[in-house]
Design a protein around this motif. Structure first.
Motif, PDB file in Angstrom:
ATOM      1  N   SER A 108     -24.824  68.309 -15.308  1.00  0.00           N
ATOM      2  CA  SER A 108     -23.479  68.850 -15.551  1.00  0.00           C
ATOM      3  C   SER A 108     -22.535  68.553 -14.393  1.00  0.00           C
ATOM      4  O   SER A 108     -21.327  68.761 -14.508  1.00  0.00           O
ATOM      5  CB  SER A 108     -23.556  70.366 -15.761  1.00  0.00           C
ATOM      6  N   GLN A 109     -23.066  68.040 -13.285  1.00  0.00           N
ATOM      7  CA  GLN A 109     -22.226  67.724 -12.136  1.00  0.00           C
ATOM      8  C   GLN A 109     -21.407  66.455 -12.408  1.00  0.00           C
ATOM      9  O   GLN A 109     -21.915  65.494 -12.972  1.00  0.00           O
ATOM     10  CB  GLN A 109     -23.082  67.531 -10.887  1.00  0.00           C
ATOM     11  N   ASN A 110     -20.183  66.497 -11.996  1.00  0.00           N
ATOM     12  CA  ASN A 110     -19.289  65.357 -12.217  1.00  0.00           C
ATOM     13  C   ASN A 110     -19.381  64.394 -11.037  1.00  0.00           C
ATOM     14  O   ASN A 110     -18.911  64.692  -9.931  1.00  0.00           O
ATOM     15  CB  ASN A 110     -17.855  65.855 -12.390  1.00  0.00           C
ATOM     16  N   ILE A 111     -20.002  63.247 -11.255  1.00  0.00           N
ATOM     17  CA  ILE A 111     -20.078  62.239 -10.198  1.00  0.00           C
ATOM     18  C   ILE A 111     -19.350  60.959 -10.624  1.00  0.00           C
ATOM     19  O   ILE A 111     -19.606  59.887 -10.088  1.00  0.00           O
ATOM     20  CB  ILE A 111     -21.535  61.925  -9.812  1.00  0.00           C
ATOM     21  N   LYS A 112     -18.464  61.104 -11.616  1.00  0.00           N
ATOM     22  CA  LYS A 112     -17.689  59.946 -12.045  1.00  0.00           C
ATOM     23  C   LYS A 112     -16.633  59.614 -10.997  1.00  0.00           C
ATOM     24  O   LYS A 112     -16.115  60.495 -10.318  1.00  0.00           O
ATOM     25  CB  LYS A 112     -17.015  60.218 -13.392  1.00  0.00           C
ATOM     26  N   GLY A 113     -16.318  58.349 -10.897  1.00  0.00           N
ATOM     27  CA  GLY A 113     -15.309  57.916  -9.944  1.00  0.00           C
ATOM     28  C   GLY A 113     -15.855  56.833  -9.031  1.00  0.00           C
ATOM     29  O   GLY A 113     -17.048  56.813  -8.712  1.00  0.00           O
ATOM     30  N   GLY A 114     -14.968  55.971  -8.579  1.00  0.00           N
ATOM     31  CA  GLY A 114     -15.394  54.823  -7.792  1.00  0.00           C
ATOM     32  C   GLY A 114     -16.000  55.178  -6.455  1.00  0.00           C
ATOM     33  O   GLY A 114     -16.777  54.401  -5.895  1.00  0.00           O
ATOM     34  N   ARG A 116     -17.967  57.823  -5.852  1.00  0.00           N
ATOM     35  CA  ARG A 116     -19.061  58.777  -6.010  1.00  0.00           C
ATOM     36  C   ARG A 116     -20.270  58.079  -6.627  1.00  0.00           C
ATOM     37  O   ARG A 116     -20.148  57.072  -7.332  1.00  0.00           O
ATOM     38  CB  ARG A 116     -18.643  59.964  -6.877  1.00  0.00           C
ATOM     39  N   GLY A 117     -21.447  58.627  -6.338  1.00  0.00           N
ATOM     40  CA  GLY A 117     -22.680  58.059  -6.872  1.00  0.00           C
ATOM     41  C   GLY A 117     -23.752  59.118  -7.004  1.00  0.00           C
ATOM     42  O   GLY A 117     -23.517  60.310  -6.762  1.00  0.00           O
ATOM     43  N   TYR A 118     -24.963  58.699  -7.379  1.00  0.00           N
ATOM     44  CA  TYR A 118     -26.050  59.640  -7.589  1.00  0.00           C
ATOM     45  C   TYR A 118     -26.402  60.423  -6.325  1.00  0.00           C
ATOM     46  O   TYR A 118     -26.869  61.566  -6.398  1.00  0.00           O
ATOM     47  CB  TYR A 118     -27.300  58.907  -8.102  1.00  0.00           C
ATOM     48  N   ASP A 120     -24.475  61.760  -4.442  1.00  0.00           N
ATOM     49  CA  ASP A 120     -23.547  62.876  -4.283  1.00  0.00           C
ATOM     50  C   ASP A 120     -23.971  64.103  -5.081  1.00  0.00           C
ATOM     51  O   ASP A 120     -23.327  65.156  -5.000  1.00  0.00           O
ATOM     52  CB  ASP A 120     -22.139  62.461  -4.734  1.00  0.00           C
TER      53      ASP A 120
END
Length: 306
Positions: A108-114, A116-118, A120
């Motif tokens: 459920s954690q939002n790690i979308k975006g250029g 960010r990655g796993y 995080d």
């Protein structure tokens, strides 16, 4: 802070009831928040402070007040996500259920975006206090699970954890002097024996030893002495038990009709009808899943009118 002390004959609400447990730990007060921080810290083995609790139910004056959510979703000040649950009568499939929600909590954690990655992803903890039934074959009341290679004993080092306290395994702990108990043992004893008048001296001693438990006891004592709040919590518990009874009756009725062909169609139809009625009465999907055992997709279909 004045240390809570339960009177010898005082009628204290049973904190093993899901709704009482939630009422103690989700109030918008410093006492409640610090008590929850202390409980989570004891369970995960490191000191944390709760930053906030997810608003996962309506306001008290809402028409949907009858719906019961079983989890306390919160986040620590350093970003860890935590679910805490009390299960008075856990189902046989509780370990699978915990694994499902532990996975859901992680993803459920939002790690979308250029940027960010796993890596995080923050650690997540699914904490369950299991009041009745033994789930694991040893005599240890506390377990902390993570993914690992069982043949070689190598941990994956992942960030999803499942923590359980089995209150049915406390007899050995109860024989120890209170001053020799660790924080996990103190919390488990409080949950397991708080409603037993015969254990009142030990519970008072436990509250005198651990400040977080004393805070929880203070909130619980206030709820128990508030007639209106006590009546509301009792009504919620009655609603839960009534719905569970309807589910059981639906299953038995399906069997009595001899409609157990294939996927036990009669039983399934009865349970789905009960679920549909519960949803129509304002019950949350989580509550319906808890009392029926139906999967998330089926409940979503029923909620949509299917």
């Amino acid at each position: 802070m004045e240390i809570a002390r339960f009177g010898d004959d005082e009628d204290i609400l049973d904190i093993r009831r899901d709704n009482v447990f939630k009422a103690v730990f989700t109030r918008d007060t410093e006492l409640s928040r610090k008590a929850l921080s202390s409980l989570v810290s004891a369970c995960i083995g490191r000191a944390v402070d709760i930053e906030g609790i997810t608003a996962n139910e309506p306001a008290p004056d809402s028409a949907g007040d009858r719906q019961i959510r079983y989890d306390i979703s919160c986040k620590t000040t350093d970003g860890k996500r935590v679910n805490v649950e009390m299960s008075l009568n856990p189902d046989p499939f509780e370990p699978e259920r915990l694994e499902y929600y532990a996975s859901k909590l992680l993803v459920s954690q939002n790690i979308k975006g250029g940027d960010r990655g796993y890596d995080d992803l923050k650690p997540t903890f699914q904490i369950a206090v299991l009041a009745q039934r033994r789930f694991f074959g040893d005599d240890e009341f506390f377990h902390a699970f993570e993914q690992y290679d069982p043949e070689r004993g190598v941990s994956l080092g992942g960030k999803a954890r499942i923590v359980t306290l089995e209150l049915s395994k406390l007899k050995g702990v109860a024989r120890k002097p209170v001053e020799e108990m660790g924080n996990r043992e103190l919390w488990a004893m409080f949950f397991g024996y708080q409603s037993d008048p015969r254990m009142r001296p030990a519970i008072n001693a436990i509250m005198g030893r651990e400040e977080g438990i004393a805070m929880a006891g203070q909130v619980l004592m206030g709820l128990s002495r508030d007639e209106a709040e006590r009546a509301r919590l009792t009504s919620e518990f009655k609603y839960e038990m009534d719905m569970q009874s309807k589910v059981k009756h639906a299953r038995l009725e399906g069997e009595m009709r001899g409609e157990k062909r294939g996927e036990k169609r009669g039983e399934k139809r009865g349970v789905e009808a009960t679920a549909r009625n519960a949803l129509a009465e304002g019950a949350s999907p989580e509550f319906v899943q808890k009392i029926t055992g139906l999967d998330v997709e089926t409940i979503a279909r029923l909620q949509a009118g299917g």
